[in-house]
Scaffold this motif. Structure first.
Motif, short mmCIF file in Angstrom:
data_model
loop_
_atom_site.label_atom_id
_atom_site.label_comp_id
_atom_site.label_asym_id
_atom_site.label_seq_id
_atom_site.Cartn_x
_atom_site.Cartn_y
_atom_site.Cartn_z
N VAL A 1 -13.24 13.80 12.60
CA VAL A 1 -14.75 12.46 12.69
C VAL A 1 -15.36 12.40 11.49
O VAL A 1 -15.85 11.34 11.37
N ASN A 2 -14.92 12.45 10.62
CA ASN A 2 -15.20 11.42 9.11
C ASN A 2 -14.35 10.82 9.44
O ASN A 2 -14.80 9.26 9.06
N LEU A 3 -12.99 11.09 9.68
CA LEU A 3 -12.48 9.38 9.91
C LEU A 3 -12.37 8.14 10.69
O LEU A 3 -12.60 7.17 10.47
N GLU A 4 -12.85 9.09 11.49
CA GLU A 4 -13.55 7.96 12.30
C GLU A 4 -15.20 7.21 12.51
O GLU A 4 -15.28 5.93 12.76
N TYR A 5 -15.95 8.16 11.51
CA TYR A 5 -17.42 7.65 11.20
C TYR A 5 -16.92 6.08 9.52
O TYR A 5 -17.49 5.08 10.47
N ILE A 6 -15.64 6.13 9.24
CA ILE A 6 -15.48 5.58 8.18
C ILE A 6 -15.09 4.33 8.39
O ILE A 6 -15.69 3.11 8.08
N LYS A 7 -13.91 4.56 9.82
CA LYS A 7 -13.54 3.43 10.36
C LYS A 7 -14.82 2.46 10.73
O LYS A 7 -14.43 1.37 10.51
N VAL A 8 -15.63 2.94 11.86
CA VAL A 8 -16.93 2.49 12.48
C VAL A 8 -17.53 2.15 11.35
O VAL A 8 -17.83 0.65 11.90
#
Length: 300
Positions: free
Chosen positions: A65-72
């Protein structure tokens, strides 16, 4: 004519010719187009405020979840200088998924390799030590009964105190503080199952050395200028604009030289049509080599 027919006749007559008040409609017509534009702008601001209110503030325990949020948030698909390094770290002979976030050109990669990735990824005496997961704080014997007070293994403290030898490390739980540090040249370490991240100081961007003052040449602003290295130039822009909405896209120009050009713009501020037109023209420049902004060349 009997009574029933009379009643029916009068009812039909009343429904047709009865006086009815005209209904009032509450609406207003704008006098000019500016008033309508102001309403649309205020509506768009309300939508943006709602989106900001719904954005998460604290870091999630789930790494995906953290990785997806940072990418966005960083638009990593089009941002050329945003680096995300996924890896597996070892702590007490157990493996955990993790990733590093940093901006290329603003960090010292030697510090990242030697003092972050090397101690966490490579097996050594500190991270493969498989001791007791519970530390005995005190022990007492009463009536032949042994009572122990133990402290459970804390992954966050163990990594902070034993596995990262960097001199400046902070634990952060809010996304905004962590992203602000990354924009200024630090790197962020996210680890699975932890609701906190590590803010590590690894700044390594180019700076002007201290020189003699020249008061009457330039009074305002810094004395920095662009160089031949494009990554140094983008780092100068990143230092002036400490915001993750700054997008830097790389485009190669020249069939032979393949010179890298960077298109820089602010998301949600720049006109998307003008940005697309700029990238379209750069991609369709038919030259052999590009040396500078005013120097091009072709071969026969």
């Amino acid at each position: 004519m009997d009574n029933t027919k009379k009643k029916n006749f009068f009812q039909i007559f009343n429904t047709i010719f009865e006086y009815k008040e005209t209904p009032e409609y509450n609406f207003s017509v704008p006098e000019n187009e500016d008033e309508e534009k102001d309403k649309n702008i205020s509506y768009e601001q309300e939508i943006k405020e709602q989106k900001l209110a719904n954005e998460p503030k604290n870091i999630f325990p789930s790494l995906s979840v953290n990785l997806e949020y940072i990418k966005v948030r960083y638009n990593s698909l089009i941002n050329s200088d945003i680096s995300i390094r996924e890896f597996t770290l070892t702590a007490r002979n157990k493996q955990y998924n993790a990733f590093l976030l940093y901006i290329d050109g603003m960090v010292d990669t030697t510090l990242i390799n030697d003092y972050i990735l090397n101690p966490l990824m490579l097996k050594n005496r500190s991270n493969i030590f498989d001791g007791d997961e519970e530390k005995v704080i005190s022990e007492a014997i009463t009536n032949n009964i042994s009572v122990r007070r133990v402290k459970k293994f804390n992954l966050l403290d163990y990594i902070m105190n034993s596995l990262i030898p960097q001199n400046s490390v902070k634990q952060v739980q809010e996304f905004d503080k962590l992203i602000s540090s990354v924009n200024s040249g630090n790197c962020a370490l996210f680890i699975d199952t932890l609701d906190s991240a590590f803010d590590i100081d690894v700044k390594g961007f180019k700076q002007r050395s201290v020189d003699k003052p020249a008061n009457e040449i330039v009074v305002r602003g810094s004395q920095e200028a662009f160089t031949e290295n494009i990554r140094t130039n983008t780092s100068l822009i990143r230092r002036l604009i400490n915001n993750e909405k700054l997008i830097i896209e790389n485009i190669e120009v020249g069939t032979l030289s393949k010179t890298k050009c960077a298109v820089c713009y602010m998301k949600d501020i720049a006109n998307n049509e003008l940005v697309s037109e700029t990238k379209f023209r750069l991609n369709n420049v038919n030259i052999d080599y590009l040396i500078s902004s005013r120097s091009t060349g072709t071969t026969n």
